[in-house]
Structures are given as structure tokens and as C-alpha cells.
Design an enzyme around this catalytic site. Sequence first.
Site, mmCIF file in Angstrom:
data_model
loop_
_atom_site.group_PDB
_atom_site.id
_atom_site.type_symbol
_atom_site.label_atom_id
_atom_site.label_comp_id
_atom_site.label_asym_id
_atom_site.label_seq_id
_atom_site.Cartn_x
_atom_site.Cartn_y
_atom_site.Cartn_z
ATOM 1 C CG ASP A 474 68.123 -35.075 61.323
ATOM 2 O OD1 ASP A 474 68.960 -35.443 62.171
ATOM 3 O OD2 ASP A 474 66.895 -35.193 61.494
ATOM 4 C CG ASP A 542 65.008 -36.774 68.023
ATOM 5 O OD1 ASP A 542 65.147 -35.593 67.664
ATOM 6 O OD2 ASP A 542 65.321 -37.737 67.301
#
Length: 728
Positions: A474, A542
Site C-alpha cells: 500500500d 477503495d
Amino acid sequence: MKRKNKLFFLISMTIGLNSFAQKTIEIATKNNVLILETDRDNTLLSTYLGKKLDNSSEYPSIQALDKYKPGSDDLLNKREAYIASGSLNLLEPALTVTHADGNKSTVLTFLDVKTEQLDQNRKLTSIILKDLKYNFQVTLKYLAYFNENVIEQWAEIEHKEKGTIVLNKYASANLTLSGKKFFLKNQYSGATREMRSEEQQLLHGIKTIDSKLGTRTNLLHSSSFMVSIDQPATEDMGEVIAGSLAWTGNFKLDFETFDEYYLRITAGINNFSSNYTLKAGENFITPRFIYTYSAAGKGLASRNLQDWARNYQILDGEGQRSTILNNWETTYFDFNDEKLNELTKDTKKLGVDVFLLDDGWFGNKYPRNGSTSGLGDWQYNKQKLKNGISTLGKEATASGVKFGIWIEPEMVNPKSELYENHPDWIIRQPERKEYYMRNQLVLDLTNPKVQDFIYKTVDDIFKEVPEVAFIKWDCNSLIYNANSPTLKNQDHFYLEYIRGLNSVLDRIRKKYPKTPMMLCAGGGSRVDYAALKHFTEFWPSDNTNPYDRIFIQWEYSYYFPSIAVDNHITDMGKQPIKFKTDVAMMGKLGYDVRVNELSKNDLLFSQNAVKTYNSFKDIIWHGQQYRLQDPYENKIASIAYVNDAKDQAIVFNYHVATLFTNGVILPIKLKGLDPGKKYKIEEINLYPGAKSPIDSTKVYSGDFLMKVGFNPEANAYRTSVVLKIQAI
């Protein structure tokens, strides 16, 4: 009169000699060609990009047809293949140089061309351009992929001047298109709203798409695009160029119309705050600009890029992928050994391959119990995981599943031991207030010590958990107050950061070449082909609401193949689990659900869905993709995947009308089938107890299905329909 005739004869002879010396260079693929030619000044011009001619001897005639008048208009009409600034060409340059003596003028003259057949499919052409006043050279590289109809283009810059020079701009490519009108399709983004599409005519002036964010550089704009010539291309009709810059850092794409009938595309690293000092004898290599031409619409351009990506660019693009159960939306930061062991069992129960442990497993002095602390302290949390992550890996293996883990190694929380012990490892301006994004700062990857730390972080995980079968990497913060405490020349900062990142990833891949890794950046904010050399896949957004994901995944499909796109079923959205699952199947399937809370039928459906997906996933990952009906323009969105033998296809159909309607829905015309073959159509992935209205015994010709079509009977009551088409 005789004197005039003699003068005319001499001029004619001179022009004739120069014409005779004209050099024509073909950068050819199976169906397309880029033609470069030298002119009477020995300048390299871009004269044609389009379909190949049957007779290659006619290419020199192209320049002769496109005559420009002597005089000042020459300077605008001259379509240089790589424009250098400071001399005669006043259009947007690819290259701007401050030479060692302070002169800012560069004139590039054709010197030589070399070709190398790398294999049966790839040919590399190197064109050497030189400034005759300075010992300065640019080599333009063109790597042509014959079967995929794709070209990679980049520049290598070097000099032997007395002293250093400064590269003020250093694009990878100039690309000149000719036409009456030009239409740009690009995507803009934001957190949870990635890849929103817009298309506009390019009128006078320059349209610039760029990023200055340092990391997560696709957060606002994508570094991929399409340009249609004369009119907006459809899926199957029209001329279109699809391009993508393979660079994980700041980028800049300029689109400049000129002289009524031309468009110049300049693509490369963003030179914002990035003057680059080049020593004599050094070689500066720009990133690669990848592009393809299609005379048959956007669909073919997409398939060209997808084929190229699978075959040559994405890590293990021709291989397999793992299905996943992620714990993030099940537990967030609140978990312990017992909860994770149950999730490991749920992974087996569901039937997927990997249990992925997400954020929150590390930090002791500053436990990672939320987003404000612990980032950078990559030791397992002894309160949550009393037996360590090594035991988790062993227990996953014992349960018959694999183990994966989340890391965010480029970032640090101010509340961490790393921040306390190594303040000189952090990007920030001295004597200025720190600015945090998501409570984070960015580590200084220009520093070799930081590179070693990040590599060791990953290496230590493998040493502790040899069973690690998946890594989610990430990257959640942008670079504010850009400054390296150790870098001598801050003008090099943005470039050296990406070079440092690539160096770390190269080292990881050298030692661990096969382990799947997901590229994530606060959603889909770091999606480019340079990064995907190291990663098997990426996280698009997301936003996992399946209705929104139809549009997000649709837009990514213009440039990236489905094997690289991670799609998870989550609690986001109010749609039934079947709809969520059907949408997630258009890529690499994953789950982020509380398996133990699923109803009996939802669990049974999900278990069957994993088996169904496993039966056709190879077609999704490696087949040819056809966008059948656009969700922006139709009640039903439809997309198909066809295997190379054209004897199997999977078609996804979704009801996307925002208003309830029982109006007529026309048959959907299929694509990519064999018109001479006979096919049966079966609805698959049905919810327990549901019956399909599709007659699976009826036989259709491929010709019928592509010309007349087939109605999947998707509607407000049957909101998602998956069809399997099988040749008989």
C-alpha cells in the site's frame, strides 16, 4: 536569361541530391506502421502513423505529398520526431537543454539508424540524433511488438561536453498525428471515485494532463489516454491512438494542435521542479511511452494493449492468480490470534486460495491499533499476535490455504519508533511545519539506507513466514514539503525517489521472483505499466460498491487486462451478493466479508460461485475482452471474454438503469465469436433456488449472435446475468 537558367539548374540539382539522400525509416508491426524520414536539412520528421501500405516502396511519397512552403511557415509545419527547444521550432518541445557553456539552443540532426531483431516478434530501432555544434546526442528508441501492434518509445540522452549540462525538459516521445479533428478521451479521479471518463475535442492551444504529487501520481489524472482522429471513435469504428506512460512518478502529457491539421502529443516525466544535471559520459534514459494505433475503434486498441501487457509487461501476465479472503472489513484493527485462526478456517470454508492479513499486525511501543501510530515499526504486535505471524503462516498451511500480508513500507507515522530513531530518513523541509496525509509522512527513498530498510522489511517477513504467498503493498500519502535531508541536488529529488523505489522492487523480485503482489495506493492512485513490471495486479479503488465498480472497471479495461484488476466482494452497497459477485468476477476475484455472518443461502451461493469462477477464470484472465454495451448509454451494461479458440465465451450483463423501467430491452450483439461455429448459451452462477429463463438447449450460429444478438433478460428483477457460451 541564361544566367537565370543556370541558377535554376543548380538549385534543381541541389534539391535533387538532397531528395536522393532522404532516409525513410519504418517502425512496423503486423498491421500498422510509423514512418520517420529525414528532410533536406537532415532533420528527422514523423510523416505517418497508421495502417501499413501493401507496397513499402511508396512510403517516401508521403513526405512529397505534404509540401510546405518556404518561409516562416516551415517552422510550424515541420513535424520533427523529437523537438529540441531554443532554435527554429517554436512548438512545445520534448527536450530543453542548458549546455555547459550556458547556451539553451539545441538542434538535432540525423546521424545514423540501427536495427536489431530481438526475436521473431520484437524489433528494436535506434535512431541517433546529434547536435553538430555540441558533443551532445539523443538516441530515439522504438521497440515494435509485431503481433500486438504496440510500440514502446523512449529516449537516451548523453553528452561529452566540457562540464555538466542541465536537462530542463526530457520527454520520452513526440508523436504527431494528422487529421481534421482530434478528440481526447482521458480519465480523472479522486479517492473512491477513480477513472471517471471524459471526452473532448482538442481545439486551439495545449491541453495538459499532469501530476506533481510525488507518489499516488494517478490520484487526480490517469497517465493513460486515447485520441480519436476526425471523429470520436466507437468501440468498433474509427481511428484511435491509445497511449500509456510507464512511469510511477510525476508525469506530463501535452496535446498541442497546430497548423489546422496536426496534433502533437508530448509524453514523459513531469519536469516540474526537476532540472536534471547530467555529467559528461552519463546516459539519461527516459521512461517508455507505450502506444498502439487502431483503425477499428477503441476495442481493438484496448485488446492490443492488453495482449502486450500480458505477454511482456505485467509480472507473470500469462500465469495464474490467487483468490483471496481479506480480513480488513471484517476486523479492521481489532483482532487477535483466535479471530485470525477462525478467518483462516473461513478461507477454507469459502473455497478461496489465500487468507490476507491486512493492516494492524505490527507495532509494540506504539501499537498499530488505528491509523495514527506504529507505521514503520514492522515487528509483529505481541499483544494481538502472541504466537507471531510465523505461526499464522503455519496454521494457514495446516488448514489447506495460503497466507498473505499487508505492508506499507514507504510511509511512517510520526508516532513510531522509526520516526524517533531516524528523523533524517523522512521527507520534509527543514524548519517548516510537517503536513500529514492520513497521519503519515513519506520515507526518503532517495537515501540508500532507506532503500535497504524497506528491502529488509520485506525480506524479514519472508524469513519469518516462508509460507507467505501474497503481499499487498500500500501507499497512502502524497509527498508534501518535498526535500531529502541527504540528497545533494534537490532538483533530482522526484526522479531519485522513483529510482529508489524501483531499485528496492528490483531487489525484492530478484530474490522473490514469483510471489504475487498487489499494488495499492489509497485505492487506484498508482496504476502504471512501470510499476506493473514488479506487481502481478493492482487495486482499482477503495470504492467496492458494485454499481460504481462497473464503471470503474469499465474504464480501466481501456488500458489494462482483467488479470491485473483485483475485485472484492464487500459489505459496501445494498445490492444482493449475487450482483456483487458477478461484478467482482470481471477480474481477479476476492472477498472481504464476514463469512460466519453469511446466511445459509449466501454462503452456499458464494461457495458455488468460487467453483464456477475457477471453471472459467482462465478465459477472463487470458481471453480477448469485448465491451458490448456501454453502461453510460444503456440500461444494460455488457462485457464479454472470448478464448483464443473462439469456442468458449463468458458474458457479464448488469442492469444499470437508475430508474425502475420495464421498457423494451433489445438483444445484445456479441463479438469475437466464429461466425461459422454453432453455440449453446447457458446462464451460470445462479443463486440457490433460482431458475433461468434462458433456454440452454437452443443452438445459434456465431454469425447470428454477432449480427442479431441475444437477450440475456437482465432487468430490474434480474439485475445481473452471467452467460456461458459454448461451441458444439
